[in-house]
Design an enzyme around this catalytic site. Structure first.
Site, mmCIF file in Angstrom:
data_model
loop_
_atom_site.group_PDB
_atom_site.id
_atom_site.type_symbol
_atom_site.label_atom_id
_atom_site.label_comp_id
_atom_site.label_asym_id
_atom_site.label_seq_id
_atom_site.Cartn_x
_atom_site.Cartn_y
_atom_site.Cartn_z
ATOM 1 N N LYS A 190 0.872 -1.151 0.398
ATOM 2 C CA LYS A 190 -0.257 -0.228 -0.012
ATOM 3 C C LYS A 190 0.549 1.205 -0.270
ATOM 4 O O LYS A 190 1.570 1.826 0.780
ATOM 5 C CB LYS A 190 -0.876 0.085 1.487
ATOM 6 N N GLU A 265 10.341 1.012 10.619
ATOM 7 C CA GLU A 265 11.249 2.384 9.625
ATOM 8 C C GLU A 265 10.196 3.481 9.908
ATOM 9 O O GLU A 265 9.570 3.844 9.584
ATOM 10 C CB GLU A 265 11.504 1.389 8.557
ATOM 11 N N CYS A 299 14.126 10.255 6.072
ATOM 12 C CA CYS A 299 13.959 10.188 7.775
ATOM 13 C C CYS A 299 15.083 10.190 8.438
ATOM 14 O O CYS A 299 15.180 10.562 9.289
ATOM 15 C CB CYS A 299 13.102 8.558 7.331
ATOM 16 N N GLU A 400 9.878 16.230 14.493
ATOM 17 C CA GLU A 400 11.290 15.721 13.382
ATOM 18 C C GLU A 400 10.281 16.474 12.394
ATOM 19 O O GLU A 400 9.020 17.087 12.206
ATOM 20 C CB GLU A 400 10.338 14.722 12.440
HETATM 21 P P1 NAD Z 1 3.183 8.684 7.545
HETATM 22 O O1 NAD Z 1 2.737 7.522 8.684
HETATM 23 O O2 NAD Z 1 1.909 9.845 7.370
HETATM 24 O O3 NAD Z 1 2.410 7.596 6.093
HETATM 25 C C1 NAD Z 1 2.634 6.259 5.754
HETATM 26 C C2 NAD Z 1 2.422 5.406 5.633
HETATM 27 O O4 NAD Z 1 1.468 5.143 6.702
HETATM 28 C C3 NAD Z 1 1.272 5.959 4.417
HETATM 29 O O5 NAD Z 1 1.355 4.913 3.127
HETATM 30 C C4 NAD Z 1 -0.003 6.199 5.026
HETATM 31 O O6 NAD Z 1 -0.666 6.018 3.843
HETATM 32 C C5 NAD Z 1 -0.362 4.621 6.079
HETATM 33 N N1 NAD Z 1 -0.906 5.412 7.746
HETATM 34 C C6 NAD Z 1 -1.302 6.536 8.169
HETATM 35 N N2 NAD Z 1 -1.967 5.986 8.529
HETATM 36 C C7 NAD Z 1 -2.379 4.598 8.739
HETATM 37 C C8 NAD Z 1 -2.770 3.969 9.774
HETATM 38 N N3 NAD Z 1 -3.364 4.096 10.966
HETATM 39 N N4 NAD Z 1 -2.590 2.070 9.393
HETATM 40 C C9 NAD Z 1 -1.993 1.803 8.412
HETATM 41 N N5 NAD Z 1 -1.655 2.970 7.309
HETATM 42 C C10 NAD Z 1 -1.503 4.127 7.564
HETATM 43 O O7 NAD Z 1 4.474 8.940 6.812
HETATM 44 P P2 NAD Z 1 4.566 10.169 5.848
HETATM 45 O O8 NAD Z 1 4.486 11.256 5.937
HETATM 46 O O9 NAD Z 1 3.956 9.417 4.726
HETATM 47 O O10 NAD Z 1 6.318 9.900 5.948
HETATM 48 C C11 NAD Z 1 7.047 10.628 6.213
HETATM 49 C C12 NAD Z 1 7.867 9.738 7.924
HETATM 50 O O11 NAD Z 1 8.143 8.582 6.866
HETATM 51 C C13 NAD Z 1 8.354 10.833 8.564
HETATM 52 O O12 NAD Z 1 8.265 10.293 9.791
HETATM 53 C C14 NAD Z 1 9.727 10.216 8.259
HETATM 54 O O13 NAD Z 1 10.651 9.832 9.047
HETATM 55 C C15 NAD Z 1 9.440 8.504 7.774
HETATM 56 N N6 NAD Z 1 10.714 7.533 7.158
HETATM 57 C C16 NAD Z 1 11.124 6.712 7.917
HETATM 58 C C17 NAD Z 1 12.242 6.204 6.990
HETATM 59 C C18 NAD Z 1 12.662 5.043 7.396
HETATM 60 O O14 NAD Z 1 13.487 4.186 6.799
HETATM 61 N N7 NAD Z 1 13.553 4.880 8.999
HETATM 62 C C19 NAD Z 1 12.155 6.166 5.997
HETATM 63 C C20 NAD Z 1 11.709 7.266 5.117
HETATM 64 C C21 NAD Z 1 10.378 7.724 5.704
#
Ligand code: NAD
Length: 497
Positions: A190, A265, A299, A400
């Site tokens: 997804k 992650e 991230c 962040e």
């Molecule tokens: P997000 O958590 O808002 O969304 C990530 C994914 O989760 C999306 O596909 C979203 O649709 C889904 N999602 C949202 N709510 C959900 C729920 N309740 N249940 C299941 N899925 C759900 O994050 P974002 O804004 O897309 O990305 C930014 C974040 O990702 C930052 O915090 C960044 O640090 C982190 N990130 C971490 C890494 C790593 O490797 N550690 C890499 C890239 C990004």
């Protein structure tokens, strides 16, 4: 260098076309028929519509993945999975410009960067291909009376639900699909609703490479409507998630119902520690780009810049001068070094941090302004910025930001740098700049982060594990540990007398 759009096959829907999603080897719309738009963050223009899935679509995708897992896919030999992964890598390599352009158009990363990610992403696939034939259990001697042989088998964990963010769709997709296929799992991916197009293109390329129906399914939709039912699904054996810490916590809670395995992650607030003996010429661009790359939407962004006091003022000025020269623009322009933020909402959020930083007494040395005039006004652009005079308790030093903003903090001793660097709920990355090999080792040992980079940053390789400490999550991507995340260990006992 320019990307000749007319030369691409234009499977990438940069023209506003509707795209379907892949479930069980078939292209389909959502059961509800609903769709949503995805926009180019550099222009605000709609580039495609995609299905808006909900629990019904997730049910179909999980059922397709289960059928595939229990069907012909389970009889694929390791060598056959290896050959398939190599084929996928070859197909993706042939279409690399298209993939790069798709990421750039859907989420704004400069095309030079998306093109340059090629070896890293294809390297992942080829690394996992190599690993597919190295999966093995152990014959383990036991002390029971009689003649009983005992050994372990490594078996695929089953149906994997993968949920990814928008900031690096190609790499994030492959970091989930690669190990799933290498181990013999099937997957329902997804993508983020902010950038669903490249994962759909990857699904298309998977088909071209001959991935059997149901082995890789890509379902588009929001977190609440599609992500949450996938995380909670009773027939999903494992969830691999990359995204924010708050969503990671929700996924962990959702996993409890069937005790599915989870790897996370998550976010970060990584320290970069510059000692007074560092090679400043080298350290300035690396420290700056540790945050500004991808407009801070990384991230591992080294967003807390700790500089030893004797060089603090000079270092901050030099990072500011470096930032002021970066070329901002549409990522599709090969001259662009800094693209847009993902959405107007994200721009608003980052602007809120900048207001809070100023209100709490930090000084914005350069940047941090929205671009509201000229050709870029329609996009979500912000100039890269650095705050000086930051203290540890300010919001800009704790949370962040996920935008192109550095918080610079002076320090006096190594112990203090370690204590303050570790004083965060996160533990994803850390950077160190020094010419002193002893101090380099001390800091590498004492910083509580999943990756520590010395005199470099952002180095990531498929063979080297990557992941978080503390609230940056658990589980590792890359390396042999990554495959373990997708495997179960079975103990087998055979009485032979
Ligand atoms: P997000 O958590 O808002 O969304 C990530 C994914 O989760 C999306 O596909 C979203 O649709 C889904 N999602 C949202 N709510 C959900 C729920 N309740 N249940 C299941 N899925 C759900 O994050 P974002 O804004 O897309 O990305 C930014 C974040 O990702 C930052 O915090 C960044 O640090 C982190 N990130 C971490 C890494 C790593 O490797 N550690 C890499 C890239 C990004």
């Amino acid at each position: 260098m320019t990307i000749p759009l007319q030369d691409l096959s234009l499977r990438t829907p940069i023209d506003g076309r509707h795209r379907q999603m892949l479930i069980g080897g078939e292209w389909r719309d959502a059961v509800s028929g609903r769709t949503f738009e995805t926009r180019n963050p550099a222009t605000g223009g709609v580039i495609a519509t995609v299905p808006q899935s909900d629990a019904k679509d997730i049910d179909l995708a999980v059922a397709a993945a289960r059928r595939a897992f229990e069907g012909p896919w389970s009889r694929f030999k390791p060598y056959e999975r290896q050959v398939l992964l190599l084929k996928i890598a070859d197909v993706m390599e042939r279409h690399w410009e298209e993939l790069a352009l798709s990421d750039t158009t859907d989420m704004g990363m400069p095309i030079t960067r998306t093109l340059a990610n090629r070896n890293r992403v294809l390297g992942m696939l080829r690394f996992y291909a190599g690993m597919a034939t190295s999966i093995h259990g152990q014959a383990i001697g036991n002390s029971l009376p009689g003649e009983i042989v005992s050994y372990t088998r490594k078996e695929p964990v089953g149906v994997v639900g993968a949920i990814i963010p928008w900031n690096a769709p190609t790499a994030a997709s492959i970091w989930k699909i690669g190990p799933a296929l290498a181990t013999g799992c099937t997957i329902v991916l997804k993508p983020s609703e902010e950038a669903p197009l490249t994962p759909l293109l990857i699904a298309d390329l998977m088909q071209e490479a001959g991935v059997p129906p149901g082995v890789v399914n890509v379902v588009t939709g929001t977190g609440a409507e599609a992500g949450a039912p996938l995380a909670a699904h009773m027939d999903v054996d494992k969830v691999v998630f990359t995204g924010s810490t708050a969503t990671g916590q929700a996924i962990l809670r959702a996993s409890a119902a069937n005790m599915k395995r989870v790897s996370l992650e998550l976010g970060g607030k990584s320290p970069v520690i510059v000692l007074a003996d560092a090679d400043i010429e080298r350290a300035v661009p690396v420290a700056a780009m540790s945050v500004f790359a991808n407009s801070g939407q990384v991230c591992i962004a080294g967003s807390r810049l700790f500089v030893e006091r004797p060089i603090y003022e000079e270092f901050v000025e030099r990072v500011a001068a470096f930032a002021a020269k970066l070329r901002i623009g549409d990522g599709a322009d090969p001259e662009t070094e800094i693209g847009p933020l993902i959405s107007p909402k994200q721009l608003e959020r980052v602007s809120g941090f900048i207001e809070d930083g100023a209100r709490e007494g930090a000084r914005l040395v350069t940047g941090g302004t929205r671009i509201t005039e000229g050709a870029l006004a329609a996009g979500n652009f912000m100039t890269p910025g650095i705050f000086s005079g930051v203290t540890d308790n300010m919001r800009i030093a704790r949370e962040e930001i996920f935008g192109p903003i550095i918080s610079a903090l002076p320090f006096d001793t190594l112990d203090e740098a370690v204590r303050r660097g570790n004083d965060t709920p996160y533990g994803l990355g850390a950077g160190v700049f020094t010419r002193d090999v002893g101090k380099a080792h001390q800091l590498a040992n004492r910083l509580r982060a999943g990756s520590v980079w010395v005199n470099t940053y952002h180095a990531i390789d498929p063979a080297v594990p990557f992941g978080g400490y503390k609230m940056s999550g658990y589980g590792r991507e890359g390396g042999s540990e990554h495959l373990e995340e997708f495997l179960n260990t079975k103990g087998v006992w055979i009485r032979t007398d």
